[in-house]
Write a protein that holds these residues in place. Structure first.
Motif, PDB file in Angstrom:
ATOM      1  N   ILE A   3      -0.397   5.863  -6.794  1.00 25.93           N
ATOM      2  CA  ILE A   3      -1.670   5.940  -7.505  1.00 25.93           C
ATOM      3  C   ILE A   3      -1.485   5.675  -8.990  1.00 25.93           C
ATOM      4  O   ILE A   3      -2.271   4.962  -9.616  1.00 25.93           O
ATOM      5  N   LYS A   4      -0.447   6.217  -9.584  1.00 24.20           N
ATOM      6  CA  LYS A   4      -0.223   6.017 -11.015  1.00 24.20           C
ATOM      7  C   LYS A   4       0.031   4.543 -11.337  1.00 24.20           C
ATOM      8  O   LYS A   4      -0.471   4.015 -12.335  1.00 24.20           O
TER       9      LYS A   4
ATOM     10  N   LEU B  30      -8.134   2.842  -4.088  1.00 24.23           N
ATOM     11  CA  LEU B  30      -7.958   4.244  -4.474  1.00 24.23           C
ATOM     12  C   LEU B  30      -8.716   5.182  -3.540  1.00 24.23           C
ATOM     13  O   LEU B  30      -8.267   6.314  -3.299  1.00 24.23           O
TER      14      LEU B  30
ATOM     15  N   ALA C 131      -6.724   6.147  -0.636  1.00 19.70           N
ATOM     16  CA  ALA C 131      -5.741   7.194  -0.940  1.00 19.70           C
ATOM     17  C   ALA C 131      -6.392   8.481  -1.420  1.00 19.70           C
ATOM     18  O   ALA C 131      -5.709   9.359  -1.965  1.00 19.70           O
TER      19      ALA C 131
ATOM     20  N   ALA D 105      -8.311   9.004  -3.955  1.00 22.06           N
ATOM     21  CA  ALA D 105      -8.179   9.137  -5.405  1.00 22.06           C
ATOM     22  C   ALA D 105      -9.227   8.292  -6.123  1.00 22.06           C
ATOM     23  O   ALA D 105      -8.993   7.818  -7.235  1.00 22.06           O
TER      24      ALA D 105
ATOM     25  N   TYR E 273     -10.653   6.511 -10.732  1.00 24.13           N
ATOM     26  CA  TYR E 273     -10.821   5.111 -11.101  1.00 24.13           C
ATOM     27  C   TYR E 273     -11.542   4.966 -12.439  1.00 24.13           C
ATOM     28  O   TYR E 273     -11.300   4.010 -13.181  1.00 24.13           O
TER      29      TYR E 273
END
Length: 592
Positions: free
Chosen positions: A9-10, A272, A275, A277, A281
């Protein structure tokens, strides 16, 4: 067994932030200065407004359609790469267009930018303000430019070129050939003799003129009957030919460039969201404003340091296009490595139409939509013609770039103050404050007295555009259900950035053509002030609709279900613990 791909994610957020920064940087090097380039070519304010309004209209329709098609056929990465390459190539086509007049090659150079050596004299055409279009643009044009005899001579010689072709031809017929020596003694005799033999000369000239007019009409009829578009362009004057060519190139440019933003947003958001997440965004959004501020400020600084012509017959404004094309080449590696979600199931439900229905069903959301529409129309007037106003007061690209950069940085700084401001003002009042600040900026621009004087007004963008979009974000959260906030936000951005900007561009061009730049900004300020007075009254009359909190309902249902289950369990335990309670109750049930 097939191994599942792990999602970083990062790393995805870092790539998204870098892409937003670079793409905004590239666009800001060119797009804010585009109307200034149109003015240099010789387009009138009305023509410029039509070109920019058509550009926003194409983006309004084609952006969602192209994003939907790229998702349906799983061609997002191909669309992104093709959009980047094609947009840079089509933008460079504008540099191939010649100006409507030779004198309009003199770009936005001011006398302070000209470096003249003692052995070389400055061309008189360089001191002529030929970029001003016909009609009253402002009450004051280039007050800092010195008036020289050569400039007056060039104005007198260039005046027939700004008129109709027939007037220019008659002017050239009545002028003496500068190569022939003038004889003062015989001048009156020649004139009198020409007047005495006037019937013969006039009759022959009338015949020639009639034959020329008949030939011209015949050519025009043949071209119209041939229904050839290129032939009809040749029948027009140079200015209208240039206008239609610019319009065609800009439409083609927008067709290949506008799918980029929506396609990238959809791919990254779904990646995202896969996942869990998607809430992170929005953290890449401020990087776009920072990149735009760096791009417009850097481009203005760099172009202002160049000479008026960077090459033979190439004005320095062409550097904006070259910077845009070069930065697009730098964006390509970031675009290739973007993490995009590949859809295996096609979602046929149009979420954007559902978002429109949500906005239409809430009165307060409709008021917010009308506000963004008006702000978009007024903002397009500022975006299209503020640089013209700065140029009319002797400003260079340095003044323009700094002014736009300050506005973008001020807008990006509002989230730092949003926590404190939200305690003092509600989102509805912040919506009115944002529109009022934009109106105050427009009123300030109408009384601009120097090029650098636009800088203080740009600081109001913090509580103008920044506060407005913060209030819109809160309104989206109140109207939309879980997961639909992003689509509702797109409805508002489309109304402001495309529909409102298109209508504002069309109207602003004709207003500037009629009454000038100063009255354009005053009219926009008056319209926004009137709406800021009506908006609180309409918000007070509009019914307040509270959003249903589904998480609380689920929690309440779960607690009620657990209470009933615990009550049943306790009742069963109490009956079982009684010594004869259970057997007596069973016996009674058997007798019945």
């Amino acid at each position: 067994m097939k191994r599942t791909k792990q999602i970083d994610i990062k790393h995805a957020l870092a790539l998204a932030s870098a892409f937003h920064f670079l793409s905004s940087f590239a666009r800001a090097c060119l797009l804010p200065f585009l109307t200034l380039f149109f003015r240099q070519l010789g387009l009138t304010p009305a023509m410029t407004g039509i070109v920019m309004g058509t550009k926003h209209s194409v983006s309004l329709v084609w952006s969602p359609a192209a994003a939907l098609l790229s998702k349906h056929y799983n061609k997002r990465r191909a669309v992104i790469n093709a959009s980047l390459v094609a947009s840079a190539a089509v933008a460079l086509l504008l540099l191939l267009l010649p100006p409507a007049d030779v004198n309009t090659r003199v770009s936005s150079c001011v006398p302070s930018d000209l470096s003249v050596s003692p052995n070389k004299s400055v061309d008189a055409n360089l001191l002529v303000n030929t970029t001003a279009a016909p009609g009253p643009l402002s009450n004051k044009t280039h007050p800092e430019a010195p008036v020289t005899p050569s400039a007056v001579t060039s104005n007198a010689s260039a005046a027939p070129d700004m008129k109709s072709p027939v007037t220019a031809r008659n002017h050239s017929l009545h002028q003496h050939d500068p190569a022939e020596p003038s004889k003062t003694g015989n001048t009156s005799v020649e004139v009198n003799s020409s007047l005495s033999t006037g019937p013969e000369v006039n009759s022959s000239s009338v015949r020639n003129t009639r034959s020329e007019v008949a030939a011209t009409q015949g050519q025009g009829e043949n071209q119209e009957s041939g229904s050839d578009f290129l032939g009809s362009l040749k029948a027009m004057d140079a200015q209208h030919q240039l206008f239609f060519m610019v319009l065609l190139i800009v439409v083609l440019w927008e067709l290949v460039a506008c799918p980029l933003e929506w396609t990238v947003d959809d791919g990254l958001y779904e990646y995202l969201d896969f996942a869990d997440a998607s809430d992170r965004y929005s953290s890449s959004g401020p990087w776009g404003l920072v990149g735009a501020a760096c791009g417009v400020g850097g481009a203005g600084l760099l172009v202002s340091k160049l000479n008026c012509f960077i090459a033979a017959e190439t004005p320095r404004s062409a550097a904006h296009f070259y910077m845009y094309a070069g930065l697009v080449a730098l964006i390509l590696p970031a675009a290739v490595s973007l993490p995009l979600h590949i859809t295996r199931k096609h979602d046929r439900a149009n979420r954007l139409l559902k978002a429109v229905q949500l906005v239409r069903g809430s009165p307060r959301a409709l008021l917010c939509a009308v506000t963004t529409l008006l702000v978009g129309a007024a903002g397009s007037a500022v975006d299209n013609f503020l640089l013209w106003q700065i140029q009319d007061h002797g400003g260079s690209e340095l003044h323009m770039g700094l002014a736009l950069a300050v506005a973008l940085l001020s807008q990006a700084a509002f989230p730092l103050l949003a926590g404190r401001v939200s305690k003092l003002l509600s989102p509805g009042r912040m919506l009115a404050v944002g529109a009022a600040m934009l109106g105050l900026q427009c009123l300030y621009y109408s009384f601009l007295w120097a090029a650098w004087a636009a800088l203080p007004a740009q600081l109001l963008s913090c509580f103008g555009s920044g506060a407005l979009w913060w209030a819109v974000k809160v309104q989206c959260e109140d109207v939309a259900m879980a997961g639909a906030e992003r689509n509702v936000r797109r409805v508002y951005s489309s109304l402001c950035l495309h529909l409102g900007a298109a209508l504002g561009s069309f109207a602003a061009g004709f207003v500037v053509q009629r009454v000038g730049l100063a009255w354009l900004f005053r009219g926009a300020a008056a319209a926004l002030a009137l709406w800021c007075v009506l908006l609180p009254l309409l918000q007070w009359k509009a019914p307040r609709q509270r959003r249903i909190n589904y998480s609380r309902l689920l929690a309440a249902e779960a607690s009620e279900a657990s209470d009933s289950e615990s009550e049943q369990e306790n009742d069963w335990l109490d009956k079982a613990m009684e010594p004869d309670g259970g057997s007596q109750q069973n016996g009674r049930r058997a007798k019945h």
